[in-house]
Design a protein around this motif. Structure first.
Motif, PDB file in Angstrom:
ATOM      1  N   SER A  34       0.828  -1.213   0.000  1.00  0.00           N
ATOM      2  CA  SER A  34       0.000   0.000   0.000  1.00  0.00           C
ATOM      3  C   SER A  34       0.859   1.257   0.000  1.00  0.00           C
ATOM      4  CB  SER A  34      -0.942   0.006   1.208  1.00  0.00           C
ATOM      5  OG  SER A  34      -1.883  -1.030   1.073  1.00  0.00           O
ATOM      6  N   CYS A  35       1.920   1.258   0.771  1.00  0.00           N
ATOM      7  CA  CYS A  35       2.825   2.416   0.764  1.00  0.00           C
ATOM      8  C   CYS A  35       3.538   2.517  -0.581  1.00  0.00           C
ATOM      9  CB  CYS A  35       3.835   2.330   1.905  1.00  0.00           C
ATOM     10  SG  CYS A  35       3.156   2.850   3.503  1.00  0.00           S
ATOM     11  N   ALA A  36       3.905   1.350  -1.162  1.00  0.00           N
ATOM     12  CA  ALA A  36       4.589   1.350  -2.458  1.00  0.00           C
ATOM     13  C   ALA A  36       3.684   1.922  -3.543  1.00  0.00           C
ATOM     14  CB  ALA A  36       5.032  -0.066  -2.817  1.00  0.00           C
ATOM     15  N   LEU A  37       2.382   1.626  -3.467  1.00  0.00           N
ATOM     16  CA  LEU A  37       1.442   2.141  -4.471  1.00  0.00           C
ATOM     17  C   LEU A  37       1.366   3.665  -4.403  1.00  0.00           C
ATOM     18  CD1 LEU A  37      -1.537  -0.382  -4.079  1.00  0.00           C
ATOM     19  CD2 LEU A  37       0.024  -0.237  -6.024  1.00  0.00           C
ATOM     20  N   ASN A  38       1.726   4.212  -3.266  1.00  0.00           N
ATOM     21  CA  ASN A  38       1.605   5.658  -3.089  1.00  0.00           C
ATOM     22  C   ASN A  38       2.950   6.363  -2.940  1.00  0.00           C
ATOM     23  OD1 ASN A  38      -1.297   6.262  -3.222  1.00  0.00           O
ATOM     24  ND2 ASN A  38      -1.432   4.819  -1.527  1.00  0.00           N
ATOM     25  N   GLY A  39       4.017   5.737  -3.428  1.00  0.00           N
ATOM     26  CA  GLY A  39       5.268   6.484  -3.561  1.00  0.00           C
ATOM     27  C   GLY A  39       6.344   6.224  -2.522  1.00  0.00           C
ATOM     28  N   ALA A  40       6.322   5.064  -1.861  1.00  0.00           N
ATOM     29  CA  ALA A  40       7.339   4.789  -0.836  1.00  0.00           C
ATOM     30  C   ALA A  40       8.751   4.794  -1.426  1.00  0.00           C
ATOM     31  CB  ALA A  40       7.055   3.446  -0.161  1.00  0.00           C
ATOM     32  N   GLU A  41       8.892   4.248  -2.648  1.00  0.00           N
ATOM     33  CA  GLU A  41      10.246   4.187  -3.232  1.00  0.00           C
ATOM     34  C   GLU A  41      10.804   5.585  -3.471  1.00  0.00           C
ATOM     35  OE1 GLU A  41      12.390   1.727  -3.564  1.00  0.00           O
ATOM     36  OE2 GLU A  41      10.897   0.402  -2.662  1.00  0.00           O
ATOM     37  N   GLU A  42       9.921   6.489  -3.869  1.00  0.00           N
ATOM     38  CA  GLU A  42      10.362   7.878  -4.095  1.00  0.00           C
ATOM     39  C   GLU A  42      10.903   8.486  -2.789  1.00  0.00           C
ATOM     40  OE1 GLU A  42       8.500  12.183  -5.409  1.00  0.00           O
ATOM     41  OE2 GLU A  42       7.169  10.448  -5.293  1.00  0.00           O
ATOM     42  N   ILE A  43      10.210   8.178  -1.702  1.00  0.00           N
ATOM     43  CA  ILE A  43      10.637   8.700  -0.396  1.00  0.00           C
ATOM     44  C   ILE A  43      11.996   8.102  -0.008  1.00  0.00           C
ATOM     45  CG2 ILE A  43      10.072   8.701   2.081  1.00  0.00           C
ATOM     46  CD1 ILE A  43       8.324  10.586   0.341  1.00  0.00           C
ATOM     47  N   ILE A  44      12.137   6.799  -0.209  1.00  0.00           N
ATOM     48  CA  ILE A  44      13.393   6.142   0.167  1.00  0.00           C
ATOM     49  C   ILE A  44      14.549   6.682  -0.680  1.00  0.00           C
ATOM     50  CG2 ILE A  44      14.622   3.921   0.192  1.00  0.00           C
ATOM     51  CD1 ILE A  44      11.860   2.635   0.894  1.00  0.00           C
TER      52      ILE A  44
END
Lengths: 448, 186
Positions: free
Chosen positions: B95-105
């Motif tokens: 769910s976090c990945a669908l909303n941009g977790a990789e961008e944050i990391i």
């Protein structure tokens, strides 16, 4: 849009409802005195009659589970324990966290009532390690309730003793599985045990133990306070009551919703949860936590949100009520690789099929995602999933296998479109309808 | 055994801590159940669970040292290596990945020089990718200490990390998204 019921969440909108004085002005701890005047067996009967099913994911009837505790003469002098499962770690699920945060007295009252019903003098709330801030709030609520005489010795002069303790995990998804949770509570690695014996017969410290989810405990408070018939006015015949859903992913109003079971799933997603972003189309929904099979838009359109309909329509499950919505921008190969990374990371390592298989499935999916796999790898993936499901001590193996099996079956194009085609493997080898088939799912779905 | 050095300190409990441990142990029918609570206490006190610390825990709980090491090894939140002062635990599950977790990391990775253990050389930060923290509706998110920083954007991350760099203490732990539903249209 149907009106949303508010029986488990009735105090969430009240400021500071986590404080006992505020909560008591709005009905908290009003059920316990009446419950203590009932015989324990009567409470169990009310819960049985209500048809309440465990809200952690498995959906087992709560009152029936309680009935498995052996009578005192068959316990070898062992006490009975109640354990509340607050480990909430299933991806997509965050309802219990808000329930404990917004209104801890709702589930604490249920814990005391349930402990009395099953004859437990001690109840342990096992919270996942990351919920330190939730634990502080629950501990404060326990202290408040103890000061008012609702928890501890001789509760309200009834002669009934119930102590309630919180216990913090330390980061392990598997501890949400009840036998693993009990191993962890005993100070060991959180590794599941074979059932039988079931915890109700031999659980924590080898004594009869009932493990119930946070939401289940909150529902017990309402059911004992209002009666089984009143509870059955909500929901369907086989899925009575309300359910907390936590919805996330590509919806405009993610969050926790209490719903009347039996409402149309598509209406819930498109109206209650705010629908999708403008111009986007629904691609898939995982309705009950990451472990349950995926649903296609066709299936979503035909399903209502209850235990039976979801399974009949799609082979999936209501599970924990953790709904993950994915729109047409989602790369499902990447999504499944993400989930398998999770399962490979969280496997407890006891059973070979799961320990080796989850990592193997993740490595294949990583290559699929990166365009370095062939169609033979997809057949291997399906084969691995089939040989993990039901071949392990606990349900974790199946939880890792079901996403693989269902995502491949229902969305084969998403995977075949990403691999080098040798021609040796076709859609049927991953359990999917061949291209051009007219069944729901498969290529017809992607073509829509 | 208990007087071995750990980060230059003596590895031992105070009288007050010993009393607390006894109170905790009394909650369970078996002393061994105090294992996780005592491991947590040890981690809070000593920062991480070095071998001398694990030996102290084993002795306190009444199990062989190998048992304390085995249990500590099973749980990801129990730290077997030293960490930075602020451990940035960014969720990267679906769910976090669908909303941009990789961008944050990637954004955090681009700001500092993390070594192979995810630590910055100044000892200020540790970056960890973690699995689902039950904040799926308010992702992308990260946990620092006990606090949940939710609905992250790169700009919000910059603000939070600048605060840590200037020595701001961690907030009283709570979920930032205190409300249980969010209207992302508004």
């Amino acid at each position: 849009m149907a009106m949303e019921p508010s029986i488990l969440t009735s105090r969430w909108k009240i400021p500071d409802a986590h404080r006992i004085d505020v909560a008591m002005k709005h009905g908290a701890w009003a059920t316990l005195p009446a419950a203590l005047k009932m015989a324990p067996g009567e409470i169990t009967q009310v819960v049985k009659d209500s048809g309440l099913r465990g809200r952690g994911g498995a959906g087992f009837p709560t009152g029936v589970k309680w009935g498995f505790v052996p009578p005192p003469e068959k316990r070898n002098g062992k006490p009975v324990y109640l354990v509340c499962n607050a480990d909430e770690s299933e991806p997509g699920t965050f309802k219990d966290r808000y329930l404990m945060w917004k209104d801890p007295h709702m589930f604490l009252e249920g814990i005391v009532i349930s402990a009395y019903a099953i004859g437990a003098k001690a109840a342990y709330i096992y919270l996942r390690g990351e919920f330190g801030f939730v634990r502080r709030r629950v501990d404060e609520a326990i202290a408040e309730a103890r000061a008012k005489g609702f928890i501890g010795r001789n509760i309200l002069g009834s002669g009934v003793d119930v102590e309630v303790y919180t216990h913090l995990g330390a980061g392990a998804y598997i501890c949400g599985e009840e036998t693993a949770l009990l191993s962890s509570l005993e100070g060991k690695k959180g590794q599941p045990k074979l059932k039988p014996p079931f915890p109700a017969v031999e659980g924590a410290w080898r004594a009869p133990t009932i493990v119930n989810n946070v939401e289940t405990m909150a529902a017990v408070t309402w059911i004992v306070g209002h009666g089984a018939a009143a509870y059955r006015e909500f929901g369907t015949e086989k899925s009575p009551g309300t359910k907390l859903l936590s919805v996330s992913g590509h919806v405009l109003k993610p969050g926790v919703y209490e719903i009347d079971m039996g409402i149309p799933m598509m209406d819930f997603i498109m109206d209650t949860a705010g629908g999708l972003r403008p111009g986007r189309k629904l691609k898939a929904v995982v309705p009950g936590g990451s472990s349950v099979p995926i649903m296609t838009p066709d299936e979503v359109a035909r399903a209502t949100i209850d235990y039976e309909s979801i399974h009949e329509v799609s082979g999936s499950y209501l599970g924990s009520g953790g709904m993950i919505v994915m729109d047409d921008t989602t790369d499902l190969a990447e999504g499944l690789a993400n989930l398998l990374r999770f399962y490979a990371h969280e496997s407890c390592g006891q059973c070979t099929p799961c320990r080796e298989g989850t990592g193997w499935m993740f490595r294949i999916l990583k290559r699929v995602k990166e365009g370095r796999a062939t169609d033979v790898d997809l057949a291997t993936l399906k084969n691995l999933a089939d040989n993990i499901h039901s071949k392990t001590i606990c349900f974790f193996g199946a939880s890792a296998a079901m996403p693989v099996q269902s995502w491949l079956k229902k969305f084969p194009d998403e995977f075949f479109g990403r691999v080098h085609r040798t021609g040796k493997v076709g859609y049927a080898d991953v359990g999917a309808e061949p291209p051009g088939g007219d069944k729901p799912g498969g290529t017809t779905q992607a073509a829509k | 055994m208990t007087d071995q050095a750990h980060n230059g300190e003596k590895v031992a409990w105070t009288e007050q801590e010993l009393a607390e441990i006894e109170e905790i142990a009394s909650r369970y029918p078996s002393r061994r159940s105090a294992m996780l609570p005592v491991l947590w206490m040890a981690q809070h006190k000593f920062g991480w669970l070095s071998l001398p610390v694990l030996e102290l825990v084993a002795e306190t709980v009444g199990v062989p040292p190998s048992e304390a090491r085995a249990v500590a090894s099973f749980y990801t939140m129990l730290k077997k290596k030293p960490t930075g002062r602020y451990v940035l635990q960014v969720c990267h599950t679906l769910s976090c990945a669908l909303n941009g977790a990789e961008e944050i990391i990637r954004h955090i990775e681009s700001k500092y020089d993390f070594d192979e253990n995810g630590n910055t050389p100044d000892g200020l930060f540790t970056l960890e990718r973690v699995e689902c923290l039950a904040s799926c509706g308010s992702g992308p998110m990260m946990q620092v200490g006990e606090h949940y920083y939710e609905r992250l954007t790169p700009e919000k991350v910059d603000e939070i990390l600048a605060g840590f760099e200037s020595g701001e203490p961690l907030p009283t732990p709570r979920p930032e998204a205190d409300e249980w539903q969010w209207n992302l249209q508004s």
